[in-house]
Write an enzyme that holds these catalytic residues in place. Structure first.
Site, mmCIF file in Angstrom:
data_model
loop_
_atom_site.group_PDB
_atom_site.id
_atom_site.type_symbol
_atom_site.label_atom_id
_atom_site.label_comp_id
_atom_site.label_asym_id
_atom_site.label_seq_id
_atom_site.Cartn_x
_atom_site.Cartn_y
_atom_site.Cartn_z
ATOM 1 N N HIS A 1 78.656 58.069 63.570
ATOM 2 C CA HIS A 1 77.758 57.421 62.867
ATOM 3 C C HIS A 1 75.940 58.148 63.332
ATOM 4 O O HIS A 1 75.693 57.986 64.697
ATOM 5 C CB HIS A 1 77.290 55.966 62.193
ATOM 6 C CG HIS A 1 77.791 55.064 61.668
ATOM 7 N ND1 HIS A 1 77.974 54.469 60.782
ATOM 8 C CD2 HIS A 1 79.463 55.853 61.165
ATOM 9 C CE1 HIS A 1 78.721 54.102 59.801
ATOM 10 N NE2 HIS A 1 79.757 54.799 59.887
ATOM 11 N N TYR B 1 70.373 47.875 57.414
ATOM 12 C CA TYR B 1 70.013 46.551 57.998
ATOM 13 C C TYR B 1 68.446 45.763 56.735
ATOM 14 O O TYR B 1 67.405 46.960 57.000
ATOM 15 C CB TYR B 1 68.771 46.706 59.472
ATOM 16 C CG TYR B 1 70.683 46.689 60.707
ATOM 17 C CD1 TYR B 1 70.672 47.727 61.015
ATOM 18 C CD2 TYR B 1 70.693 45.705 61.773
ATOM 19 C CE1 TYR B 1 71.888 47.854 61.814
ATOM 20 C CE2 TYR B 1 71.909 45.534 62.753
ATOM 21 C CZ TYR B 1 72.211 46.849 62.508
ATOM 22 O OH TYR B 1 73.316 47.614 63.654
ATOM 23 N N PRO C 1 73.339 39.366 67.279
ATOM 24 C CA PRO C 1 74.168 40.372 67.139
ATOM 25 C C PRO C 1 73.409 41.053 66.292
ATOM 26 O O PRO C 1 74.259 42.223 66.238
ATOM 27 C CB PRO C 1 75.126 39.706 65.589
ATOM 28 C CG PRO C 1 74.176 38.930 65.745
ATOM 29 C CD PRO C 1 73.618 38.214 67.080
ATOM 30 N N LYS D 1 74.700 45.172 70.494
ATOM 31 C CA LYS D 1 74.445 45.170 71.636
ATOM 32 C C LYS D 1 75.289 44.048 72.762
ATOM 33 O O LYS D 1 75.304 44.664 73.610
ATOM 34 C CB LYS D 1 72.633 44.695 72.635
ATOM 35 C CG LYS D 1 71.985 45.776 72.080
ATOM 36 C CD LYS D 1 72.558 46.996 72.443
ATOM 37 C CE LYS D 1 71.518 48.055 71.984
ATOM 38 N NZ LYS D 1 72.340 49.536 71.684
ATOM 39 N N TYR E 1 68.790 51.905 70.209
ATOM 40 C CA TYR E 1 70.420 51.456 69.496
ATOM 41 C C TYR E 1 71.089 52.213 70.124
ATOM 42 O O TYR E 1 72.450 51.936 69.865
ATOM 43 C CB TYR E 1 69.600 51.722 68.282
ATOM 44 C CG TYR E 1 70.816 51.281 67.130
ATOM 45 C CD1 TYR E 1 71.148 50.501 66.382
ATOM 46 C CD2 TYR E 1 72.221 52.747 66.954
ATOM 47 C CE1 TYR E 1 71.497 49.643 65.467
ATOM 48 C CE2 TYR E 1 72.822 52.069 65.567
ATOM 49 C CZ TYR E 1 72.665 50.416 64.975
ATOM 50 O OH TYR E 1 73.911 49.898 63.998
#
Ligand code: APR
Ligand code: PHB
Length: 389
Positions: free
Chosen positions: A72, A200, A292, A296, A384
């Protein structure tokens, strides 16, 4: 029984550490409370940073990730109307790999026998002894028999509820904790994901996450109150709510199907300092928990064991103690930054029961800022994909 390093817990942290030490010729025995099937029954996040996949590549335990892992190059933040894509590959120079944590555990488990990594499953009543000496040992019961495992070091990889952290005297430690006033209701379903990337979403009605395990298996989450029960969420209610929260564009692409797993998990931030006491080290969830949001948890466990395996290798192969002395400080420096990012993303994307109208506008203003600022997107992207080791 005697070994160089005795590890408590055969989750991802214990297994990965065991393999890294075995690759250096160090003897390792892992004692695990439950059975292999029970360990593999746990469903957890599925986004791997490069630091994590690099370790698996180094060990040569990457055959399945290569074929089944999804690369991704970005992910999406949604604010109820807009989809804001964060191009992590362009902004931070790395991609992430979407591959279920359960599958990482399975790959590490399967490779254990051929590499001489001994794992004692279904070991009950694990206790730690003489951790302040150079000859610590673990006591446990296996098939009704009392056993003793002697070692030079013990590593507690036994998760948030394990005994290792509790073996350290209270006057030697500091705890930091934040409990969030909501949980995540997760659903796994054999339907194609609604997007090629993760979404998200911050919606008036609460947070939602669209994730996946493969081109045919989706993983979705909804923010729910802490007292909610799974029984209160029949499949139709879940899909209806998800469709609203993901917003018109992504919501319209959801393909519904029966849930093959449904569970509610609380959200917590937690850090325990220091991560070493005498001959006992802690790694992974035994020392720290992140909510979550941002995935991580496993990646932090992997960076802990990267530092710790190098420290223990230095000790056993070359007699160096500097790595051992600095482990806790080095690991915690990275942990606190991942704690910050997980807390930030959680705070930005969820509805809080105590949130005022002003607080809500702050979230929306921040999302609007992110949508229009390359600097803001770059900061999110570099966290990220994972900060460097
Ligand atoms: N004796 C032996 N083993 C124990 C004991 C005990 N008393 N208590 C717990 N364990 C085992 C658990 O059964 C589990 O298999 O320790 C293991 C801990 O594994 P995880 O909870 O997965 O923790 P960790 O390996 O640190 O994983 C880090 O992966 O699983 C995720 O949520 C976790 O994201 C986090 C990351
Ligand atoms: C998941 O796929 O389960 C997942 C992905 C990303 C997260 C959390 C969970 O931030």
């Amino acid at each position: 029984m005697k070994t160089d390093v005795a590890v408590v817990g055969a989750g991802p942290a214990g297994l990965l550490l065991g393999h890294l030490l075995r690759a250096e010729g160090i003897s390792v025995t892992i004692v695990e409370r439950v059975s292999p099937a029970y360990v593999l029954g746990r469903i957890r996040a599925g986004v791997l940073e490069r630091t994590t996949t690099d370790l698996l590549v180094r060990l040569g335990i990457d055959a399945r990730i290569k074929t089944e892992g999804l690369r991704h190059g970005g992910f999406v933040l949604a604010d109820g109307e807009r989809l804001i894509r964060i191009n992590i590959e362009e902004l931070a120079g790395h991609h992430v790999t979407v591959y279920g944590q359960t599958e990482v555990t399975r790959d590490l488990m399967d490779a254990a026998p051929e590499r001489g990594l001994e794992i004692i499953y279904e070991a009950a009543n694990v206790t730690l002894h003489e951790i302040e000496s150079d000859a610590p040992w673990i006591g446990f019961t296996k098939e009704g028999q009392l056993e003793r495992l002697d070692a030079r070091f013990i590593v507690g990889c036994d998760g948030f509820h394990g005994p290792s952290r509790r073996a350290i005297p209270e006057n030697a430690v500091q705890l930091y904790e934040k409990v969030y006033p909501f949980g995540w209701l997760g659903v796994l379903a054999d339907v194609p994901p609604c997007d090629q990337e993760l979404i998200y979403a911050n919606h008036e009605q609460g947070f939602a996450l669209a994730s996946m395990r493969s081109a045919t298996r989706s993983r979705y989450y909804l923010q729910v109150p802490l007292d909610e029960k799974v029984e209160g969420w029949p499949d139709d209610r879940f899909w209806d709510e998800l469709t609203v929260r993901l917003g018109p564009e992504a919501g319209a692409r959801i393909i519904r199907g029966p849930a093959i797993e449904k569970s509610i998990a609380p959200l917590r931030s937690f850090v325990f300092e220091p991560m070493r006491h005498g001959s006992l080290f802690l790694a992974g969830d035994s020392a720290h928990i992140v909510p979550p949001t941002g995935a991580k948890g496993l990646n932090l466990a992997a960076s802990d064991v990267a530092y710790l395996s190098a420290a223990l290798t230095g000790f056993f192969r070359h007699g160096h103690t500097d790595g051992i002395e600095s482990y806790s400080e080095r690991a915690l420096a990275r942990i606190w930054k991942a704690e910050r990012f997980s807390w930030y993303l959680t705070s930005l994307m969820h509805r809080f029961p105590s949130q005022s109208r002003f607080d809500r506008r702050m979230q929306l203003a921040e999302l609007d800022y992110i949508a229009n600022s390359r600097a803001a997107q770059t900061s999110i992207a570099e966290n990220y994909v994972g900060l460097p080791l």
